[in-house]
Design a protein around this motif. Structure first.
Motif, PDB file in Angstrom:
ATOM      1  N   LYS A  55     -41.893  38.137 -44.418  1.00  0.00           N
ATOM      2  CA  LYS A  55     -41.325  39.202 -45.249  1.00  0.00           C
ATOM      3  C   LYS A  55     -42.251  39.585 -46.387  1.00  0.00           C
ATOM      4  O   LYS A  55     -43.130  38.832 -46.785  1.00  0.00           O
ATOM      5  CB  LYS A  55     -40.007  38.725 -45.844  1.00  0.00           C
ATOM      6  CG  LYS A  55     -38.886  38.661 -44.853  1.00  0.00           C
ATOM      7  CD  LYS A  55     -37.597  38.394 -45.588  1.00  0.00           C
ATOM      8  CE  LYS A  55     -36.418  38.720 -44.694  1.00  0.00           C
ATOM      9  NZ  LYS A  55     -35.182  38.697 -45.451  1.00  0.00           N
ATOM     10  N   ASP A  56     -41.988  40.751 -46.950  1.00  0.00           N
ATOM     11  CA  ASP A  56     -42.677  41.165 -48.174  1.00  0.00           C
ATOM     12  C   ASP A  56     -42.077  40.432 -49.353  1.00  0.00           C
ATOM     13  O   ASP A  56     -40.857  40.305 -49.446  1.00  0.00           O
ATOM     14  CB  ASP A  56     -42.451  42.658 -48.428  1.00  0.00           C
ATOM     15  CG  ASP A  56     -43.330  43.505 -47.561  1.00  0.00           C
ATOM     16  OD1 ASP A  56     -43.301  44.726 -47.747  1.00  0.00           O
ATOM     17  OD2 ASP A  56     -44.033  42.938 -46.709  1.00  0.00           O
ATOM     18  N   SER A  57     -42.948  40.050 -50.278  1.00  0.00           N
ATOM     19  CA  SER A  57     -42.421  39.359 -51.448  1.00  0.00           C
ATOM     20  C   SER A  57     -41.892  40.372 -52.447  1.00  0.00           C
ATOM     21  O   SER A  57     -42.559  41.348 -52.779  1.00  0.00           O
ATOM     22  CB  SER A  57     -43.529  38.515 -52.072  1.00  0.00           C
ATOM     23  OG  SER A  57     -43.139  38.040 -53.312  1.00  0.00           O
ATOM     24  N   VAL A  58     -40.677  40.157 -52.915  1.00  0.00           N
ATOM     25  CA  VAL A  58     -40.052  41.063 -53.882  1.00  0.00           C
ATOM     26  C   VAL A  58     -39.934  40.293 -55.195  1.00  0.00           C
ATOM     27  O   VAL A  58     -39.288  39.258 -55.251  1.00  0.00           O
ATOM     28  CB  VAL A  58     -38.652  41.483 -53.397  1.00  0.00           C
ATOM     29  CG1 VAL A  58     -37.941  42.242 -54.487  1.00  0.00           C
ATOM     30  CG2 VAL A  58     -38.783  42.316 -52.157  1.00  0.00           C
ATOM     31  N   MET A  59     -40.569  40.787 -56.223  1.00  0.00           N
ATOM     32  CA  MET A  59     -40.657  39.999 -57.453  1.00  0.00           C
ATOM     33  C   MET A  59     -40.134  40.774 -58.643  1.00  0.00           C
ATOM     34  O   MET A  59     -40.284  41.994 -58.697  1.00  0.00           O
ATOM     35  CB  MET A  59     -42.115  39.633 -57.675  1.00  0.00           C
ATOM     36  CG  MET A  59     -42.287  38.471 -58.583  1.00  0.00           C
ATOM     37  SD  MET A  59     -43.912  37.799 -58.442  1.00  0.00           S
ATOM     38  CE  MET A  59     -43.727  36.835 -56.998  1.00  0.00           C
ATOM     39  N   ALA A  60     -39.558  40.067 -59.607  1.00  0.00           N
ATOM     40  CA  ALA A  60     -39.047  40.735 -60.805  1.00  0.00           C
ATOM     41  C   ALA A  60     -40.191  41.393 -61.556  1.00  0.00           C
ATOM     42  O   ALA A  60     -41.321  40.932 -61.543  1.00  0.00           O
ATOM     43  CB  ALA A  60     -38.348  39.718 -61.701  1.00  0.00           C
ATOM     44  N   TYR A 218     -36.543  34.072 -56.021  1.00  0.00           N
ATOM     45  CA  TYR A 218     -37.711  34.025 -55.145  1.00  0.00           C
ATOM     46  C   TYR A 218     -37.386  34.608 -53.783  1.00  0.00           C
ATOM     47  O   TYR A 218     -36.243  34.572 -53.329  1.00  0.00           O
ATOM     48  CB  TYR A 218     -38.184  32.585 -54.963  1.00  0.00           C
ATOM     49  CG  TYR A 218     -39.044  32.085 -56.088  1.00  0.00           C
ATOM     50  CD1 TYR A 218     -38.580  31.110 -56.948  1.00  0.00           C
ATOM     51  CD2 TYR A 218     -40.332  32.578 -56.280  1.00  0.00           C
ATOM     52  CE1 TYR A 218     -39.376  30.632 -57.968  1.00  0.00           C
ATOM     53  CE2 TYR A 218     -41.123  32.106 -57.300  1.00  0.00           C
ATOM     54  CZ  TYR A 218     -40.640  31.138 -58.145  1.00  0.00           C
ATOM     55  OH  TYR A 218     -41.422  30.670 -59.155  1.00  0.00           O
ATOM     56  N   SER A 219     -38.421  35.133 -53.131  1.00  0.00           N
ATOM     57  CA  SER A 219     -38.212  35.711 -51.805  1.00  0.00           C
ATOM     58  C   SER A 219     -39.463  35.457 -50.983  1.00  0.00           C
ATOM     59  O   SER A 219     -40.494  35.046 -51.492  1.00  0.00           O
ATOM     60  CB  SER A 219     -37.969  37.211 -51.914  1.00  0.00           C
ATOM     61  OG  SER A 219     -39.055  37.805 -52.585  1.00  0.00           O
ATOM     62  N   ALA A 220     -39.359  35.716 -49.685  1.00  0.00           N
ATOM     63  CA  ALA A 220     -40.501  35.695 -48.757  1.00  0.00           C
ATOM     64  C   ALA A 220     -41.297  34.406 -48.850  1.00  0.00           C
ATOM     65  O   ALA A 220     -40.727  33.330 -48.890  1.00  0.00           O
ATOM     66  CB  ALA A 220     -41.385  36.917 -49.004  1.00  0.00           C
ATOM     67  N   ARG A 221     -42.626  34.518 -48.938  1.00  0.00           N
ATOM     68  CA  ARG A 221     -43.449  33.319 -48.789  1.00  0.00           C
ATOM     69  C   ARG A 221     -43.206  32.306 -49.915  1.00  0.00           C
ATOM     70  O   ARG A 221     -43.292  31.101 -49.702  1.00  0.00           O
ATOM     71  CB  ARG A 221     -44.934  33.680 -48.745  1.00  0.00           C
ATOM     72  CG  ARG A 221     -45.407  34.474 -49.937  1.00  0.00           C
ATOM     73  CD  ARG A 221     -46.841  34.903 -49.740  1.00  0.00           C
ATOM     74  NE  ARG A 221     -47.323  35.631 -50.888  1.00  0.00           N
ATOM     75  CZ  ARG A 221     -47.116  36.913 -51.104  1.00  0.00           C
ATOM     76  NH1 ARG A 221     -46.445  37.625 -50.220  1.00  0.00           N
ATOM     77  NH2 ARG A 221     -47.571  37.495 -52.187  1.00  0.00           N
ATOM     78  N   HIS A 222     -42.877  32.819 -51.137  1.00  0.00           N
ATOM     79  CA  HIS A 222     -42.601  31.881 -52.223  1.00  0.00           C
ATOM     80  C   HIS A 222     -41.352  31.079 -51.921  1.00  0.00           C
ATOM     81  O   HIS A 222     -41.305  29.855 -52.100  1.00  0.00           O
ATOM     82  CB  HIS A 222     -42.427  32.643 -53.542  1.00  0.00           C
ATOM     83  CG  HIS A 222     -43.595  33.499 -53.879  1.00  0.00           C
ATOM     84  ND1 HIS A 222     -44.782  32.977 -54.315  1.00  0.00           N
ATOM     85  CD2 HIS A 222     -43.757  34.839 -53.846  1.00  0.00           C
ATOM     86  CE1 HIS A 222     -45.625  33.960 -54.542  1.00  0.00           C
ATOM     87  NE2 HIS A 222     -45.031  35.105 -54.253  1.00  0.00           N
ATOM     88  N   LEU A 223     -40.312  31.754 -51.444  1.00  0.00           N
ATOM     89  CA  LEU A 223     -39.076  31.058 -51.103  1.00  0.00           C
ATOM     90  C   LEU A 223     -39.322  30.097 -49.957  1.00  0.00           C
ATOM     91  O   LEU A 223     -38.791  28.974 -49.941  1.00  0.00           O
ATOM     92  CB  LEU A 223     -37.998  32.073 -50.742  1.00  0.00           C
ATOM     93  CG  LEU A 223     -36.622  31.486 -50.471  1.00  0.00           C
ATOM     94  CD1 LEU A 223     -36.118  30.762 -51.694  1.00  0.00           C
ATOM     95  CD2 LEU A 223     -35.644  32.574 -50.077  1.00  0.00           C
TER      96      LEU A 223
END
Lengths: 316, 674, 219
Positions: A55-60, A218-223
């Motif tokens: 997935k694409d990372s979605v960050m604040a 957190y999302s994508a690779r960080h999650l």
């Protein structure tokens, strides 16, 4: 530092990486079955990781560089922890680099980074999670240290490989302090790995979260890295428990055959451990947050009594 | 007096005196250029920093050479100054030089116009402070020791009240000087006991005396009282949380990083060096006092809402841990367990050096934040990492070191201290054998709580969203400030990565004090820190760091190669409530609330709760130090009452005063007649 | 097998200590009775083991007696009592749970340091467990002091007696049978009287809070 040593070190690392999501999947399966639900597949965590990495990372918007690098740091800490714990072999060249106290320090480093990352987002959930995580940590960390010290006093060493070797080779000796240490260790691992009765890993209610609220943003690779790190943490704790209380079957240095035998023994032990964890989780109810310090305080004091019993019985 | 020898023949002591004289000269030049702000800031302070570096180099070299003594003909006619540079002094000079280099560089960029005291005067007081710290460490008789000690107290008092126009700062300074003098009284009495009626106040004479156990114990207790007052040990700690926040930040850094350690130097010098007897309960007393101080300090630091008070209480905690380590070493020494005594002593001395670096770094960063934002309360800060990265990242290193996390310096000290507690089975007294693991458990708890404090400190100030609008105008640190902080960061990191080398420097000190050292077990092992033998325990911080960095890099590269690195920026998750404001983050009080609830008996809590029918409900919590009400206020009231009674002697009428002289004369004549 | 004897005895001693500690931090009365039952079972197992290793049949008899009383009869009776009186929770204690546990640790240190010189001299294979047994006695005593409902106090009394029997069994390999029977009878009568007492309190005050007894004093 022989070739066999390097090989067993690499094998231990790769095994930790591969087996950790499997252990999580096994625990989840048994939890579902014990609750009469249909279980997710055993390989579901792997599929989840693959999905998240894609997935694409979605960050604040205002997340700082600390936020972006924290998952990598936490993952590295857990990986290093798995590298120094004797899972299948005690011939680990990296083990002189970090002993039991450094292991606890490593877990502490990961905890501090994840709390800081949670505070970075600047919403109410993150800072609440950070506060609760540090609350759990400030009692769980000394309790874990005391449990390890119980074993250290008996084996006269704080190096994990030496502890395992000594405990495995002693004639079947039943150390009363290890009983106390075992109870304390179970309580601490339940708290640190965010399991019922301390924290429900499946909850979606933010007000009841401890661990989950920190990784909420957190999302994508960080999650994916954080979920993998959580599985690695569960794997590491289980292996520490097995190393301290059931150390038989771990390969020693210079015995490649024992290395092959150690793997099925480990999987067998972890399977039983995972089932027992699922059983404990099903039989307990999640306790209210302000009871958690009492719970962990009891674990800490039980571990201290274990140390005192050691001194009383003249061990070490 | 002999003519001065050639410069190539100068010993280390001479070079140290050169540095001291240079600092005094810089100070006087500052007075000459009283209001020339730029000259003082850009020329004098950096030159002072250079001399600090020289001091550090000299001390490093002196640590491995023998003891040097000298007699300066200054002072009174029959009482010259005796000086001595042995390995213990060299270690503390290293500490002074290393930390003051960074802090002076920071101060060069920190001081601004119009802060109450003229800059030249600040320069004089600052360098006088540094010079007197060095002289305390060099002193070889009680006279120069007290002269230097008092100079240190007075110069730091003037530094603390630099912004003397504000009444709270004046009150803080007054409290500070009061407790400092109570302590000085204790130290004077201790020296008086140590010279055992011989009239010779040199330390060499004191070493040669053999006091009875009663007098030796009294001297020890007086030393702990007197030096403990300066170090901030319970119950004489109340000045610390007032004075450190009141002082300008570089001064707080020096006081917390260096001056508190010099007070511990005093305890070390008296109990390990000057007193030849060792009694077991001395060590237990010091351990008990130290652990009580540490627990008190850390619990209070977790609930503070002001930056510098938090760091001040954290200093109290660390001083307590160091005292506990010294107490353990003293206990082992009393039972003649030399190797273990050396281990505990090494651990505490390492902790001193590490604490000096990371605490100064943290105080310097508070100075930078205060200048940039004008706020000191944690409730008005937040999100500063975006605006001040040059301050934020060094502070992160300092906070991690303070929390005792690997691979920084604080962890090495804690590791060694826990090892020395673990080795202890074998104390002859069964009760002590039982007590030592419990104290180890307490130390683990205190270390974990300090992690809590540091997460709160760093997270509330630098992370999250700014709690005030004006914070977006915060500017980053200037180049001198960056230089100073980078030096201190380097210190924290190097102390963490090269423990064997630092232990080699500490070894001559432990050899001097307890006649055993770690160097021979540690020296051959290169990257590994092995206190006793490999089977027992080992730790390799460099490999540790490489392991983390290596897996970091590997994970990063693999993820990028196998998958991708795309990212989008969006507003944060608000759970469907769109009117989130930065005020909804945890405040500093909120973050400390669980600890406040668990440790409620420690505090004196005043809570104002809103009632059900309040038109404008408000909630207020104040936390106060209970010892202030139990100890300080009653003593102050008693003193006031006594002085009021004595004040009745002052009647104001001449007849009464004449009568006093008359009566005294008659009494004296009567006595003489007998 | 004989060399495992001291370790096994110490293991059971530690189990009894763990259960005492768990009892002082437990809030639910049902769990308290179950923990007491397990403690009794551990005591029985230790008696049997010690009897087997030292070849003293007296200890078998003592074990059977303890089992009948402490594992079967008294827990059954207590379960009946609490079901009749409908008390499930014991919320108010004199100190809160963390303080109680801290005092407990202090008592443990105290009793261990008392017993340390004795255990180093003892010949019995279970000499090391004197300190543990002493700690159990102190912890149960503290439980009696800090609880405010009657049933936990009774359990504290019985658990203290458990600790005393364990101390006697391990250090001196059991007590004379007469003494054993006498103590058992005392305990039985004591529990019966306490049961009657509880019913009376309940009738008079409608709940089992012993603070109500303070209303009986003369003012």
């Amino acid at each position: 530092m022989s070739i066999l040593g390097v090989l067993s070190q690499l094998l231990a690392l790769v095994l930790a990486l591969l087996l950790a999501p499997l252990l999580t999947g096994w625990v989840n399966q048994w939890r579902a079955r014990l609750q009469n639900k249909s279980a997710p597949g055993l390989l579901q965590p792997y599929r989840m990781l693959h999905k998240l990495f894609n997935k694409d990372s979605v960050m604040a918007e205002h997340a700082s560089p600390l936020y972006r690098t924290a998952p990598y740091v936490i993952f590295s800490c857990m990986l290093l922890a798995s590298a120094i714990i004797p899972t299948i072999s005690t011939d680990l060249p990296l083990s002189p680099a970090a002993d039991a106290i450094a292991l606890v320090g490593l877990f502490g480093l990961a905890r501090v980074f994840i709390s800081l990352a949670a505070m970075d987002v600047g919403t109410a959930f993150g800072s609440m999670g950070a506060r609760r995580e540090m609350l759990v940590g400030f009692l769980a960390e000394p309790a874990l240290l005391m449990v390890l010290f119980c074993a250290s006093m008996i084996t006269r060493s704080t190096s994990l490989t030496v502890i395992v070797e000594t405990l495995a080779h002693r004639d079947l000796a039943i150390y009363p302090s290890m009983l106390l240490a075992g109870v304390a260790f179970t309580m601490v691992s339940l708290a640190e790995n965010a399991r019922v009765p301390v924290d429900n890993p499946e909850t979606h209610l933010e007000l009841t979260m401890i661990h989950e609220s920190m990784i909420l943003e957190y999302s994508a690779r960080h999650l994916a890295l954080l979920e993998w790190a959580a599985s690695l943490k569960l794997f590491a704790y289980s292996c520490v428990g097995l190393a301290l209380f059931f150390p038989w079957g771990v390969a020693e240095a210079n015995s490649p055959l024992a290395l092959f035998l150690a793997l099925p023994v480990l999987i067998f032990k972890l399977a039983i451990g995972g089932f027992l964890l699922a059983l404990i989780e099903t039989l307990s109810a999640k306790m209210r947050i302000f009871r958690v310090p009492e719970f962990l305080g009891t674990a800490f004091l039980i571990a201290v009594i274990g140390l005192l019993v050691n001194v009383l019985l003249g061990v070490g | 007096m002999n003519p001065l020898p050639a410069i190539t023949d100068w010993v280390h002591l001479d070079w140290v005196l050169v540095v001291v004289v240079a600092w005094l000269a810089i100070g006087f030049m500052g007075v000459v250029a009283l209001r020339r702000f730029r000259f003082v800031a850009v020329v004098l302070f950096p030159v002072g920093a250079c001399f600090s570096l020289l001091l550090m180099a000299v001390a490093l070299s002196a640590a491995f050479s023998g003891t040097e003594t000298a007699v300066l003909p200054l002072g009174l006619p029959q009482l010259p100054f005796h000086l001595r540079l042995d390995s213990l002094s060299a270690y503390f000079l290293l500490l002074i030089g290393g930390v003051s280099a960074g802090v002076s560089a920071f101060a060069a960029g920190y001081f601004r116009q119009g802060e109450g005291t003229p800059p030249g005067l600040m320069c004089l007081e600052y360098h006088l402070f540094l010079a007197s710290l060095s002289m305390v460490v060099l002193a070889n008789d009680a006279y120069i020791f007290m002269v230097a000690w008092e100079t240190m107290a007075m110069s730091s008092f003037f530094l603390v009240i630099a912004n003397h126009r504000i009444p709270e700062i004046r009150h803080a300074g007054y409290l500070y000087i009061l407790v400092a003098h109570i302590g000085a009284l204790g130290i004077l009495l201790c020296f008086g006991l140590l010279q055992a009626n011989t009239g010779d106040y040199t330390f060499a004479n004191m070493r040669a005396q053999h006091l009875s156990p009663f007098w030796a114990s009294t001297a020890f207790v007086l030393a702990v009282f007197g030096f403990g007052a300066k170090a901030g040990v319970l119950p004489l700690h109340a000045w610390l949380p007032e004075a450190h926040p009141a002082a300008p930040s570089p001064v707080s850094a020096l006081m917390s990083g260096v001056m508190l350690k010099i007070a511990l130097y005093g305890i070390l010098r008296v109990s390990f060096d000057l007193l030849q007897t060792r009694i077991w309960w001395w060590g237990v007393l010091l351990m008990a006092v130290g652990l009580a101080t540490a627990l008190f300090g850390v619990v209070f630091s977790t609930v503070q809402v002001e930056m510098k008070r938090l760091l001040a209480y954290s200093s109290i905690e660390n001083i307590g841990l160091m005292c506990a380590g010294f107490g353990l070493s003293l206990l082992f020494s009393a039972y003649d367990m030399k190797a273990l005594s050396a281990l505990a002593l090494t651990a505490s001395m390492y902790h001193m050096l590490a604490h000096a670096f990371f605490k100064s770094l943290l105080f310097c960063s508070t100075g930078a934040v205060m200048h940039a934002t004008g706020e000191r309360s944690l409730g008005k800060l937040g999100g500063l990492m975006r605006y001040m990265p040059w301050v934020a990242w060094p502070t992160l290193v300092g906070a991690l070191a303070c929390a005792g996390l690997p691979p920084f310096g604080g962890f090495v000290a804690e590791w060694m201290l826990l090892q020395s507690f673990l080795f202890t089975t074998g104390l002859p007294n069964g009760f002590l054998d039982m007590l030592v693991p419990v104290m180890a458990a307490l130390i683990a708890l205190i270390a974990a709580l300090s992690g809590y404090t540091m997460v709160k400190y760093f997270g509330v100030i630098f992370l999250g969203q700014p709690r005030e609008e004006s914070l977006s105008h915060a500017h980053d640190a200037g180049s001198w400030e960056r230089l100073g902080m980078s030096w201190l960061v380097a210190g924290c990191v190097l102390l963490g990565l090269f423990p064997n080398q630092v232990i080699a420097i500490i070894d001559p000190v432990t050899q001097l004090l307890v006649h055993a050292g770690l160097a021979h077990t540690v020296a051959d092992n290169g990257w590994l820190l092995i206190p006793v033998n490999v089977e027992r325990a080992s730790y390799a911080p460099a490999i540790f760091l490489l392991g983390i960095l290596g897996s970091f890099a590997l994970a990063f590269l693999l993820v990028r190669k196998l998958y991708h690195g795309r990212m989008r920026r969006v507003p944060p998750w608000d759970c469907g409530y769109p009117w989130q404001t930065p005020r909804m983050q945890d405040t500093a009080e909120g973050f400390g609330q669980p600890i406040r609830q668990i440790f409620e008996p420690f505090f004196r809590l005043k809570r104002h709760l809103p009632k059900a029918f309040d038109e404008q409900p408000s909630y207020k919590v104040t936390l106060e130090d209970p010892l202030w009400y139990w100890l300080y206020l009653p003593v102050a009231t008693l003193v006031e009452r006594v002085s009021r009674i004595i004040g009745m002697l002052q009647q104001g009428r001449i007849a009464v005063y004449l009568m006093y002289s008359f009566v005294t004369l008659i009494v004296v004549l009567l006595v003489v007649k007998r | 097998m004989i060399k495992f004897a001291p370790q096994l005895i110490n293991l059971f001693a530690t189990l009894i200590l763990l259960l005492s500690f768990a009892m002082i931090s437990q809030r639910r009365i049902v769990t308290l009775i179950n923990l007491f039952m397990i403690q009794g079972a551990a005591l029985v197992a230790a008696s049997f083991l010690l009897g087997y290793f030292t070849h003293q049949p007296d200890l078998y008899v003592s074990g059977v007696l303890t089992m009948v009383l402490k594992v079967i009869f008294i827990p059954w009776m207590l379960h009946r009592v609490i079901r009749k009186l409908n008390v499930r929770w014991d919320v108010e204690t004199l100190f809160n749970v963390p303080t109680t546990m801290l005092i407990g640790i202090g008592l443990v240190i105290f009793s261990f340091s008392l017993a340390l010189p004795i255990s180093r001299l003892s010949d019995s294979i279970a000499g090391g467990s004197l300190g543990i047994a002493l700690a159990c006695v102190f912890l149960s005593f503290m439980m009696m002091i800090t609880r405010s409902k009657a049933v936990p106090q009774v359990i504290g009394f019985l658990s203290m007696e458990n600790g005393l029997i364990f101390a006697a069994t391990t250090v001196t390999n059991g007590m004379p049978m007469i003494v054993e029977f006498g103590i058992a009878l005392d305990v039985l009568v004591g529990v019966l009287i306490l049961g009657v007492f509880m019913f009376q309190i309940r009738e008079k005050f409608d709940n089992l809070d012993i603070h109500n007894l303070e209303a009986l004093r003369e003012d």
